[in-house]
Motif scaffolding. Structure first.
Motif, mmCIF file in Angstrom:
data_model
loop_
_atom_site.group_PDB
_atom_site.id
_atom_site.type_symbol
_atom_site.label_atom_id
_atom_site.label_comp_id
_atom_site.label_asym_id
_atom_site.label_seq_id
_atom_site.Cartn_x
_atom_site.Cartn_y
_atom_site.Cartn_z
ATOM 1 N N TYR A 1 0.852 -1.203 0.000
ATOM 2 C CA TYR A 1 0.000 0.000 0.000
ATOM 3 C C TYR A 1 0.888 1.254 0.000
ATOM 4 C CZ TYR A 1 -3.078 3.500 2.194
ATOM 5 O OH TYR A 1 -3.767 4.640 2.498
ATOM 6 N N HIS B 1 1.580 4.452 -2.944
ATOM 7 C CA HIS B 1 1.613 5.914 -2.752
ATOM 8 C C HIS B 1 2.925 6.509 -3.255
ATOM 9 C CE1 HIS B 1 -2.108 7.063 -0.697
ATOM 10 N NE2 HIS B 1 -2.114 5.814 -0.232
ATOM 11 N N LYS C 1 -10.410 -3.147 -0.820
ATOM 12 C CA LYS C 1 -9.264 -2.350 -0.347
ATOM 13 C C LYS C 1 -8.524 -1.714 -1.523
ATOM 14 C CE LYS C 1 -8.478 -5.079 3.823
ATOM 15 N NZ LYS C 1 -7.602 -6.056 4.469
ATOM 16 N N LYS D 1 -10.545 1.244 -2.702
ATOM 17 C CA LYS D 1 -10.386 2.362 -1.759
ATOM 18 C C LYS D 1 -9.057 3.080 -2.026
ATOM 19 C CE LYS D 1 -10.804 3.289 3.165
ATOM 20 N NZ LYS D 1 -9.441 3.520 3.625
ATOM 21 N N LEU D 2 -8.023 2.299 -2.269
ATOM 22 C CA LEU D 2 -6.708 2.875 -2.559
ATOM 23 C C LEU D 2 -6.754 3.665 -3.868
ATOM 24 C CD1 LEU D 2 -3.659 3.229 -2.104
ATOM 25 C CD2 LEU D 2 -3.315 0.880 -2.889
ATOM 26 N N ARG D 3 -7.468 3.110 -4.851
ATOM 27 C CA ARG D 3 -7.585 3.836 -6.122
ATOM 28 C C ARG D 3 -8.232 5.215 -5.890
ATOM 29 N NH1 ARG D 3 -9.931 1.476 -11.593
ATOM 30 N NH2 ARG D 3 -11.622 0.705 -10.287
ATOM 31 N N GLN D 4 -9.265 5.233 -5.027
ATOM 32 C CA GLN D 4 -9.923 6.521 -4.722
ATOM 33 C C GLN D 4 -8.967 7.483 -4.022
ATOM 34 O OE1 GLN D 4 -13.544 5.451 -2.648
ATOM 35 N NE2 GLN D 4 -14.223 4.271 -4.422
ATOM 36 N N GLU D 5 -8.159 6.942 -3.113
ATOM 37 C CA GLU D 5 -7.169 7.785 -2.420
ATOM 38 C C GLU D 5 -6.179 8.400 -3.409
ATOM 39 O OE1 GLU D 5 -7.011 4.904 1.483
ATOM 40 O OE2 GLU D 5 -5.131 5.555 0.627
ATOM 41 N N LEU D 6 -5.924 7.651 -4.497
ATOM 42 C CA LEU D 6 -4.921 8.095 -5.473
ATOM 43 C C LEU D 6 -5.566 8.839 -6.642
ATOM 44 C CD1 LEU D 6 -2.702 4.873 -5.444
ATOM 45 C CD2 LEU D 6 -2.113 7.102 -4.477
ATOM 46 N N GLU D 7 -6.671 9.503 -6.358
ATOM 47 C CA GLU D 7 -7.392 10.263 -7.386
ATOM 48 C C GLU D 7 -6.439 11.235 -8.093
ATOM 49 O OE1 GLU D 7 -10.672 12.473 -5.811
ATOM 50 O OE2 GLU D 7 -11.266 13.084 -7.823
#
Ligand SMILES: NC(=O)c1ccc[n+]([C@@H]2O[C@H](COP(=O)([O-])OP(=O)(O)OC[C@H]3O[C@@H](n4cnc5c(N)ncnc54)[C@H](OP(=O)(O)O)[C@@H]3O)[C@@H](O)[C@H]2O)c1
Length: 258
Positions: A16, A20, A38, A41-47
């Motif tokens: 993870y 980033h 998960k 969710k990570l993809r959304q964090e990396l918008e």
């Protein structure tokens, strides 16, 4: 055009954090693990970054080939492969179910080797960018000695270290960076999965952020082997100097449940 980094085991822990770091460095990402929720969710964090999620189980024979086909179907090329997915199991070798240990070898050894073989052609063919192309294989400080009560896990990581060091030498001077990351105990779900939460392994851990950062920077510098953290480096050095029988005794003590 931006290079793409495929990261296995990106749904948590060290993978993870790698996601980033590679996104911040300007890579497009392909994220692989079993936990689709998960990864999403990570993809959304990396918008704002180009991220492809491929939920995939690497514990089945042939799983690496299927993943390679999926990447090809999506018409994506891979310039950096981070073989990070892996797990351990704690207990006497004969008492741990063989099927679970076979799955461990499948993920830690076979999938890592096969993915390296499949994607190396892409990596070789890729142009040189101002950010590196190549492979990071995640081993462990467990690679440096035999590990009673985690015998197969330690042996699997010794394989990863030896394999990756050999590849580093084979590809030296080609513009392809091959690096082995050897973390010591790191504060992730690893110990829960391994049923090793009551062992001395967890007495002193590093953060997955610091471990991934050391791995990333070591890769950028073209390092063959990266051991994150001064204490882990000292331990790794001391282990090299002592007889393997003594190193095995110490590992036995550390791997035993309190
Ligand atoms: N934590 C430590 O103390 C430590 C020390 C040295 C080395 N390492 C190594 O570091 C690497 C990352 O581990 P971690 O500490 O970050 O542990 P973690 O938090 O448990 O992460 C393991 C990752 O591997 C994935 N994975 C496990 N089985 C898989 C399978 N069958 N197919 C696809 N993906 C699978 C998991 O995703 P899903 O569950 O979603 O599939 C998860 O993303 C491993 O290779 C581990 O051996 C860890």
């Amino acid at each position: 055009m931006r290079p793409t980094a495929l990261i296995t085991g990106a749904s948590g822990g060290i993978g993870y954090e790698f996601a980033h770091l590679f996104a911040k460095a300007g890579y497009n990402l392909i994220l692989v693990a079993r936990s689709e929720d998960k990864l999403e969710k990570l993809r959304q964090e990396l918008e704002g970054h180009t991220v492809t999620v491929i939920p995939h189980d690497l514990s089945e024979p042939g799983a690496a080939g299927v993943l390679f086909e999926k990447v090809q179907e999506l018409e994506l090329t891979v310039e950096v492969l981070v073989n990070n997915a892996g797990f351990g199991l704690n207990g006497p070798f004969d008492e741990l179910p063989l099927i679970d240990q076979q799955k461990m070898l499948q993920v830690n050894v076979n999938a890592l080797t096969e993915l390296t073989h499949y994607f190396l052609e892409d990596i070789k063919a890729a142009p040189l960018y101002d950010i590196p192309k190549g492979i990071i294989n995640v081993a462990s400080t467990a690679a440096f000695q035999p590990g009673p009560l985690m015998a197969v896990y330690y042996a699997s990581k010794a394989y990863v270290l030896s394999f990756t060091e050999a590849l580093h030498e084979e590809l030296r001077g080609t513009g392809i960076t091959v690096s082995t990351l050897c973390p010591g105990a790191t504060d992730t779900d690893f110990f829960k999965t391994a049923k090793a939460e009551n062992t001395k392994l967890v007495d002193r851990t590093m953060s997955p952020q610091d471990v991934a950062k050391a791995g990333f920077l070591g890769f950028v510098k073209g390092k063959r082997v990266v051991v994150p953290g001064g204490a882990n480096q000292s331990l790794a050095y001391a282990t090299k100097l002592m007889p393997r029988s003594v190193a095995a005794r110490i590992a036995h003590y550390v791997d035993k449940a309190d």
